[in-house]
Scaffold this active site. Sequence first.
Site, short mmCIF file in Angstrom:
data_model
loop_
_atom_site.label_atom_id
_atom_site.label_comp_id
_atom_site.label_asym_id
_atom_site.label_seq_id
_atom_site.Cartn_x
_atom_site.Cartn_y
_atom_site.Cartn_z
N CYS A 136 62.25 -13.98 47.08
CA CYS A 136 63.13 -13.15 46.24
C CYS A 136 64.57 -13.20 46.72
O CYS A 136 65.28 -12.19 46.68
CB CYS A 136 62.66 -11.70 46.17
SG CYS A 136 61.04 -11.51 45.43
N LYS B 193 56.41 -1.10 53.65
CA LYS B 193 56.78 -2.06 54.69
C LYS B 193 56.79 -1.42 56.07
O LYS B 193 56.99 -2.11 57.07
CB LYS B 193 58.16 -2.66 54.38
CG LYS B 193 58.13 -3.57 53.15
CD LYS B 193 59.50 -4.16 52.90
CE LYS B 193 59.66 -4.68 51.50
NZ LYS B 193 59.01 -5.99 51.29
N GLN C 43 63.99 -4.12 55.18
CA GLN C 43 63.47 -4.88 56.33
C GLN C 43 63.90 -4.28 57.66
O GLN C 43 63.55 -4.79 58.71
CB GLN C 43 63.94 -6.34 56.26
CG GLN C 43 63.35 -7.11 55.10
CD GLN C 43 61.84 -7.20 55.15
OE1 GLN C 43 61.22 -7.09 56.21
NE2 GLN C 43 61.23 -7.39 54.00
N ASP D 46 70.64 -1.68 52.03
CA ASP D 46 69.26 -2.03 51.72
C ASP D 46 68.53 -2.12 53.06
O ASP D 46 68.68 -3.11 53.79
CB ASP D 46 69.21 -3.36 50.96
CG ASP D 46 67.78 -3.86 50.75
OD1 ASP D 46 66.86 -3.33 51.39
OD2 ASP D 46 67.62 -4.80 49.96
#
Length: 404
Positions: free
Chosen positions: A363, A226, A203, A200
């Site tokens: 989250c 993002k 970020q 993932d």
Amino acid sequence: SAHFDVPALRAQFPALHQSVNGRPLIYLDNAATSHKPLAVLTAMDAFYRRDNANVHRAAHTLSARATEAFEAARGTVARFVNAARPEEIIWTRGTTEAINLVANSWGASLGPGDEILLSTLEHHANIVPWQLLAQRQGVQIKVIPLTTTGELDLAAALALLSPRTRLLAVSQVSNVLGTVTPLARLIAAAKSEGALTLVDGAQAAGHLPVDVQALGCDFYAFSGHKLYGPTGIGVLYGRHDLLEQMPPWQGGGEMIRKVSFAGTRFNAPPFRFEAGTPPIAEAIGLAAALDFLTNLPDGWRQHEADLLAQLCDGLDALPFVRRIGRPSEQVGVVSVTFDDWHPQDAGELLDQMGIACRVGHHCAMPLMEALGLDGTLRFAPALYNTREEIAATLAALARLPEFF
Ligand code: PMP
């Protein structure tokens, strides 16, 4: 960062130049979403003004132009993550949909006795799709615990990996603590047990260089919005030989080779996984964002690191602020709580001073539970923030006791 011209960069981001509650906006919520440079706004505007057409299917010139720009965008993403070929890039709505795609398509072959290894610091997007799969098919979920500094417990991770592990799915960077996870070690260990790996990168992709071949991961997911691109577009990178074996997860146009009521044959990757009209303008906008990012003058990563260090040092100097997590490598975000106040109240006071940050569970409720918190206040600076903005934010925090 003396070599990195922040005012010139900021001039390319219209949304940064406004007042909020009578104060100049200080936007420190970049982990939730970033603002968009002129290059992105212009690319999407130009597409709609001139080339707008559906892709792949028509015989006319506008469609050919749209298709060319859309597929060129796929190539830009492939280069950005260093994929071996553009067919390894699947357009999704974002990280969330990319992970759901893997869980529904690749995950369809799993059953009782199979395990998926996650970590405590995952975003719900990398937890709930696996829980749905576990409910459907009896797969077991295992969870890598954290150390007291907010890092993944590597020894525990190695002990949890076994021949039953079919997938290791972990974040590259935590959206709450900024922890950079030890992906090289984890991926090597997962591979030696025969497990696949999903990263993932929501970020990470806007801050760290991404090289899927060097990482050796099988899947990598990130969101356009993002990293200075539009909302509604994201990416799943998948190793080509895996994608070729994976069944479709949504049916419709684009994803088929031949449809007949006697039986339907599916298209090759990536189209097999892209049913329906794709987000065309968004893909073009994302490519513009990646071009913008890769063509920035050197020094922006150091500038970001300097801002985060300035912020962390300043937070540590405030006696009523508690910084959450002290990972050895931290990128993008820092979370805090307060001895006597709720993060929500502090966030609202900062907003009154023009400072945008985020409060809540981010989250990541299992992480909050592990930390014994019901929420944090999160600062997420990005390359267009300035040392002056960080100083102003710290000064605003220092004034909070006057208001409570
Ligand atoms: N994973 C992480 C680590 C995230 O920070 C986010 C966004 N907050 C997501 C997944 C989900 O991304 P999106 O909402 O763009 O699908």
